[in-house]
Design a protein around this motif. Structure first.
Motif, PDB file in Angstrom:
ATOM      1  N   ARG A  36      32.341  12.071  10.155  1.00 18.72           N
ATOM      2  CA  ARG A  36      31.608  12.933  11.299  1.00 18.72           C
ATOM      3  C   ARG A  36      30.731  12.122  11.854  1.00 18.72           C
ATOM      4  NH1 ARG A  36      35.777  15.175  10.475  1.00 18.72           N
ATOM      5  NH2 ARG A  36      36.033  17.306   9.481  1.00 18.72           N
ATOM      6  N   ALA A  38      26.905  12.334  14.564  1.00 24.98           N
ATOM      7  CA  ALA A  38      25.938  13.165  15.331  1.00 24.98           C
ATOM      8  C   ALA A  38      24.955  12.110  16.116  1.00 24.98           C
ATOM      9  CB  ALA A  38      25.089  13.935  14.313  1.00 24.98           C
ATOM     10  N   PRO A  47      27.670  11.140  22.313  1.00 25.58           N
ATOM     11  CA  PRO A  47      28.609  12.061  21.397  1.00 25.58           C
ATOM     12  C   PRO A  47      30.048  11.916  21.871  1.00 25.58           C
ATOM     13  CG  PRO A  47      26.553  12.945  21.704  1.00 25.58           C
ATOM     14  CD  PRO A  47      26.419  11.804  22.762  1.00 25.58           C
ATOM     15  N   SER A  58      31.264  15.219  18.179  1.00 19.90           N
ATOM     16  CA  SER A  58      29.990  15.027  17.495  1.00 19.90           C
ATOM     17  C   SER A  58      28.951  16.370  17.811  1.00 19.90           C
ATOM     18  CB  SER A  58      29.368  13.593  17.982  1.00 19.90           C
ATOM     19  OG  SER A  58      28.344  13.647  17.579  1.00 19.90           O
ATOM     20  N   VAL A  59      27.778  15.839  17.320  1.00 22.44           N
ATOM     21  CA  VAL A  59      26.770  17.006  17.592  1.00 22.44           C
ATOM     22  C   VAL A  59      25.463  16.371  17.896  1.00 22.44           C
ATOM     23  CG1 VAL A  59      26.035  17.274  15.212  1.00 22.44           C
ATOM     24  CG2 VAL A  59      26.257  19.492  16.926  1.00 22.44           C
ATOM     25  N   LEU A  74      22.560  23.031  11.565  1.00 17.57           N
ATOM     26  CA  LEU A  74      23.517  22.328  12.523  1.00 17.57           C
ATOM     27  C   LEU A  74      23.738  21.107  11.772  1.00 17.57           C
ATOM     28  CD1 LEU A  74      24.733  22.636  15.180  1.00 17.57           C
ATOM     29  CD2 LEU A  74      22.811  20.977  16.169  1.00 17.57           C
ATOM     30  N   LEU A  75      22.954  20.471  10.815  1.00 17.07           N
ATOM     31  CA  LEU A  75      23.321  19.308  10.021  1.00 17.07           C
ATOM     32  C   LEU A  75      24.168  19.652   9.080  1.00 17.07           C
ATOM     33  CD1 LEU A  75      22.772  16.513   9.255  1.00 17.07           C
ATOM     34  CD2 LEU A  75      20.802  17.366   8.008  1.00 17.07           C
ATOM     35  N   GLN A  77      26.335  22.290   9.103  1.00 12.15           N
ATOM     36  CA  GLN A  77      27.588  22.405   9.649  1.00 12.15           C
ATOM     37  C   GLN A  77      28.123  20.963  10.094  1.00 12.15           C
ATOM     38  OE1 GLN A  77      27.934  24.151  13.863  1.00 12.15           O
ATOM     39  NE2 GLN A  77      28.625  25.790  12.944  1.00 12.15           N
ATOM     40  N   ALA A  78      27.547  20.186  10.641  1.00  7.50           N
ATOM     41  CA  ALA A  78      28.226  18.727  11.191  1.00  7.50           C
ATOM     42  C   ALA A  78      28.793  18.188  10.056  1.00  7.50           C
ATOM     43  CB  ALA A  78      27.013  17.980  11.686  1.00  7.50           C
ATOM     44  N   LEU A  85      28.809  11.347   7.159  1.00  5.32           N
ATOM     45  CA  LEU A  85      28.072  11.589   8.282  1.00  5.32           C
ATOM     46  C   LEU A  85      27.296  10.377   8.999  1.00  5.32           C
ATOM     47  CD1 LEU A  85      27.457  13.796  10.774  1.00  5.32           C
ATOM     48  CD2 LEU A  85      25.628  14.406   9.260  1.00  5.32           C
ATOM     49  N   HIS A 263      27.283  21.594  20.382  1.00  5.95           N
ATOM     50  CA  HIS A 263      26.756  22.839  19.421  1.00  5.95           C
ATOM     51  C   HIS A 263      26.887  23.960  20.283  1.00  5.95           C
ATOM     52  CE1 HIS A 263      22.928  21.766  21.451  1.00  5.95           C
ATOM     53  NE2 HIS A 263      22.661  22.944  21.117  1.00  5.95           N
ATOM     54  N   ARG A 266      30.625  25.153  20.725  1.00 11.33           N
ATOM     55  CA  ARG A 266      31.039  25.781  19.376  1.00 11.33           C
ATOM     56  C   ARG A 266      30.660  26.934  19.038  1.00 11.33           C
ATOM     57  NH1 ARG A 266      31.485  22.467  13.469  1.00 11.33           N
ATOM     58  NH2 ARG A 266      31.853  24.254  12.131  1.00 11.33           N
TER      59      ARG A 266
END
Length: 439
Positions: A36, A38, A47, A58-59, A74-75, A77-78, A85, A263, A266
């Motif tokens: 993944r 970010a 991204p 990406s995020v 959020l981290l 979740q990523a 990551l 984000h 989503r």
């Protein structure tokens, strides 16, 4: 949580972070890892390249714009379900705004808060033993930010590589690899950054070439070993960046309109919202069974002639706005106005749903973090809502008589005055929202 995470950082923009990040993402994916990506800070373009390299969205992770509890959520979740990551920093590793510890918008904030180590990319052009001195400064500048090792970029020769390795090993850091000067293809750029990923006809070839260079010149095993196991405590309750503005959203989506934060999309989908994409460049109009039309930022100035001739899109947008809200961010805001003047000085008629005019013939850079306090109820939230985001464009604006949308301040809290506009059900602003502020 089994994911490992590493930050790719550098002393400045232009050091090669994006090239190396994309090559790492594709190279580790080739190994069969679930990878993944970010981006630290506000950015729409990188991204999209990350997503192409990994096959997954990406995020953005922004310590200035995002409240701490949201950033952590959020981290987490990523990284969910990933083996690795990779977080690409923006600008220099410690670059940010203000003096609020941990909330400066710097990638170093994320490294320190979550204990993530940094693979430091150094452009070693014209340097030998000085590479070690630069790296030494990063090691000691902030003890809370751990440097895992150095990736030397734009290395001229084997001798040059050896000089770099000797200099960084002398301060106790490993050289994680040395990308040769002509070892990787260049990524084309334009005035807001890289040319968009969707515009590359041979993007897969580019990504594979980058991965070839990374596999040849970097120590992937050492980089993976340097990545930190991630342990983030989940928040007590879900936190949303921006609640969905409707149950069914008509979203403009093509080469002219593509700047939407992953984000947000989503979260809107997770909330049960349906996203109905349409292409203004294909002369498509927003579906009238949607609750709201959202025109995101992008590059409408590069397609102003096509947009001006997209009669079905423009008439459909005007019709939609008679009964349902329409909101435009940056490029979308431009299209809602009377006209866009391109760089050659030709004015192209736009939707005319707001009173302003924008011009690229008289370019002026507008760049920086922004905090917005809404003056009215609108798709961004109820009156009084405080949002953080950013502004990045080269357009100049001739304002009209529309009521302002928000009061703005810069990243240091200095007032910038009223901004954006509102007319009936139509709202817009150059401000890109990242997250509402809570507490």
């Amino acid at each position: 949580m089994t994911a490992r995470v590493i930050i790719v950082g550098a002393p400045r923009s232009g050091s090669g972070k994006t090239t190396i990040t994309l090559g790492l993402l594709r190279a580790f994916r080739r190994r069969g890892l679930v990878v993944r990506a970010a981006k630290a800070g506000p950015d729409y373009i990188d991204p999209a390249f990350h997503a192409a390299a990994t096959g997954t969205a990406s995020v953005n992770l922004d310590s200035w714009a995002m409240p701490p509890e949201y950033l952590g959520a959020l981290l987490r979740q990523a990284a969910e379900g990933a083996d690795l990551l990779v977080i690409e920093a923006a600008m220099g590793l410690f670059d940010g705004v203000g003096d609020v510890a941990g909330r400066r918008g710097a990638a170093a904030d994320i490294a320190a808060r979550f204990g993530i180590k940094v693979a430091l990319v150094l452009d070693v052009t014209g340097q030998g033993q000085t590479v070690g001195a630069v790296a030494c400064g990063f090691v000691h500048y902030d003890p809370a930010v751990g440097i895992a090792g150095v990736i030397a970029n734009r290395v001229a020769s084997t001798r040059h590589r050896n000089l770099a390795e000797q200099s960084v090993s002398g301060i106790g850091l490993p050289l994680l690899g040395a990308l040769m000067r002509d070892g990787a293809p260049n990524l084309p750029e334009r005035h807001l950054g890289l040319v968009q990923a969707r515009e590359h006809a041979n993007l897969e070839v580019l990504l594979e070439s980058l991965a070839d260079a990374i596999e040849r010149d970097l120590d992937l095993d050492a980089i993976l070993d340097a990545a930190t196991p991630l342990a983030v405590t989940p928040p007590l309750a879900p936190v949303a960046a921006l609640p969905p503005p409707g149950q069914r959203i008509a979203l403009a989506w093509d080469e002219a309109f593509s700047f939407v934060y992953p984000h947000m999309l989503r979260e809107w989908r997770d909330a049960g919202t349906e996203i109905a994409r349409f292409s203004p460049l294909a002369d498509e109009a927003p579906a009238h069974d949607c609750d709201i039309c959202w025109l995101p930022g992008g590059y409408p100035e590069l397609h102003a002639g096509r947009l001006a001739s997209a009669s079905h899109f423009l008439s459909g947008l005007r019709s939609f706005a008679q009964h349902r809200p329409v909101h435009g961010e940056c490029g979308g805001f431009m299209v809602l106005g009377q006209s866009i003047e391109d760089a050659a000085g030709t004015a192209h008629e736009m939707a005319g749903l707001m009173d302003h005019r924008t011009s690229f013939a008289r370019r002026k850079l507008n760049l920086g973090y922004r905090e917005a306090t809404l003056l009215i109820d609108c798709p961004l939230g109820p009156q009084g809502t405080v949002l953080r985001g950013h502004e990045f464009h080269y357009a100049t604006i001739t304002p009209g008589e529309d009521a302002p949308l928000a009061m703005l301040a810069d990243g240091l809290g200095q007032p910038l005055g009223a901004a954006g506009g509102q007319r009936k059900l139509v709202t817009g602003t150059f401000f890109h929202a990242i997250a509402r502020q809570t507490g």
